[in-house]
Write an enzyme that holds these catalytic residues in place. Structure first.
Site, short mmCIF file in Angstrom:
data_model
loop_
_atom_site.label_atom_id
_atom_site.label_comp_id
_atom_site.label_asym_id
_atom_site.label_seq_id
_atom_site.Cartn_x
_atom_site.Cartn_y
_atom_site.Cartn_z
N ASP A 133 55.66 16.82 18.73
CA ASP A 133 55.19 17.52 17.53
C ASP A 133 56.37 17.91 16.65
OD1 ASP A 133 52.89 17.95 19.58
OD2 ASP A 133 52.10 18.11 17.55
O1 MRU Z 1 47.13 19.77 19.71
P1 MRU Z 1 47.25 18.31 19.41
O2 MRU Z 1 46.17 17.49 20.03
O3 MRU Z 1 47.43 18.06 17.94
O4 MRU Z 1 48.62 17.89 20.11
C1 MRU Z 1 49.03 16.56 20.02
C2 MRU Z 1 50.31 16.31 20.71
O5 MRU Z 1 50.93 17.18 21.29
C3 MRU Z 1 50.91 14.92 20.56
O6 MRU Z 1 51.65 14.59 21.70
C4 MRU Z 1 51.82 14.87 19.32
O7 MRU Z 1 51.22 15.43 18.21
C5 MRU Z 1 52.26 13.48 19.02
S1 MRU Z 1 50.95 12.47 18.39
C6 MRU Z 1 51.65 10.96 18.06
#
Ligand code: MRU
Length: 359
Positions: A245
């Site tokens: 993220d």
């Molecule tokens: O809470 P989320 O589902 O948005 O979290 C997603 C993740 O942690 C993913 O690993 C990250 O955003 C990378 S997506 C290519």
């Protein structure tokens, strides 16, 4: 054909409602930035790249409907809406970097006094539209680098890879990051087996990654998060590959809660641990993971599944949505669309690709 989480044609945006997967496949219309903000907040769309793409496209859709006649006013409107979209979820950097980038474009374009308001509008809209294709092509390049590095360092003919959360077509414009690496290994005949965690509390692994793996006919097995150590001990895992993220300057990585414990487990078991990070998820402005704001989500995500209570009523809950994996645990490397780098090399290697505007 891969799954399509984001459907866009000029002025028309719809997204696959990820809260309903895997039982229902339903697209919802996103008509403006208020709809975009809501869809991101409720996690009907999630995953760092998809959040930014849907956020910005919701702005493009709204811009095409506005009848603002002054460039100044349009510029203020774009900047105010971008700032608003950033507030939906704080941890993933992609929406924040896109906002910074487009706000800077607004400032630059406003300097051109001859530019007509309609042309100004169309320049921004078309630049936003390009995010779809560039995210997809970045993912394909990143996946090839990641798969190549794993095969170079893998001690078996074929790789066995564990992943976490969802980083596939549903989290991006297509192909995926960490799941893209698994896809590339499979396409090249180099994947023995993929394992995906359930990813409590919101089950992105069980609901979404498992769905993509079955849909793509990739040999795969689902495990509970608590089975990861046992899996590494018993199943000869070649590598763990997760998404990001926000990766900061020293390589510390914020990703879905549970990533950190997987990295510790991998270190103990001598399993390579990789982070797949397109440059859009890299944040050079923060020095270490301690500077990253971690989103905390409602207790109901822990205490209920599909509205059915699964915890003792009245219990206190703590629900951080992400954790930070220290760079030293990223033993495989950070996989980008420009190559695979050690966390300590990242800042230097990505420098040529970072523009002042944040993208
Ligand atoms: O809470 P989320 O589902 O948005 O979290 C997603 C993740 O942690 C993913 O690993 C990250 O955003 C990378 S997506 C290519």
């Amino acid at each position: 054909m891969t799954l399509e989480a984001i459907r866009y044609s000029k002025g028309k945006l719809s997204i696959l409602d990820q809260l309903l997967l895997p039982t229902q496949t339903q697209y919802i219309n996103v008509n403006n930035t208020n709809d975009g903000w809501q869809a991101i907040k409720k996690m009907q769309v999630r995953g760092a790249p998809a959040i930014a793409i849907v956020g910005c496209l919701s702005l493009a859709v709204e811009m095409l409907k506005t009848d603002i006649t002054s460039s100044e006013e349009l510029g203020n409107f774009i900047c105010e809406r971008l700032d608003y979209l950033v507030t939906a979820r704080p941890t993933a950097v992609n929406m924040g970097s896109s906002a910074k980038h487009f706000k800077q474009r607004v400032t630059t374009l406003l300097k051109d006094r001859d530019l007509k308001v309609e042309d100004f509008k169309m320049i921004i809209v078309e630049e936003i539209e390009k995010m779809l294709e560039s995210d997809r092509s970045d993912n394909v390049a990143l996946a090839k680098y990641g798969a190549g590095d794993i095969m170079e360092r893998c001690t078996h003919n074929k790789a066995r890879v564990l992943t976490h959360c969802n980083t596939g077509s549903l989290a991006t414009a297509g192909y995926g990051t960490a799941l893209g690496v698994i896809r590339a290994l499979h396409e090249d005949g180099n994947l023995d087996h993929a394992y995906c965690t359930e990813t409590r509390p919101y089950n992105q692994g069980a609901r979404l990654t498992a769905y993509e793996l079955v849909y793509e006919k990739i040999p795969a097995t689902l495990i509970c998060d608590s089975m990861a150590a046992m899996l590494m001990e018993r199943k000869k895992i070649s590598a763990v590959v997760v998404g990001a993220d926000r990766v900061v300057a020293n390589g510390d990585t914020a990703n879905k809660i549970g990533t950190y414990q997987l990295a510790i487990n991998a270190k103990y078991h001598n399993v390579l641990f990789y982070v797949a990070c397109p440059t859009t998820s890299y944040d050079a402005s923060k020095s270490t993971g301690a500077d990253i704001i971690i989103e905390e989500r409602p207790a109901e995500e822990l205490t209920k599944i599909q509205n059915i209570p699964i915890a003792a009523p009245g219990i206190n809950c703590w629900n951080p949505a992400f954790d930070v994996t220290p760079a030293e645990l990223i033993t495989g490397g950070i996989i980008t669309e420009h190559g695979v780098f050690k966390p300590s090399e990242l800042k230097h290697k990505l420098k040529p690709f970072i523009t002042k505007g944040g993208l």
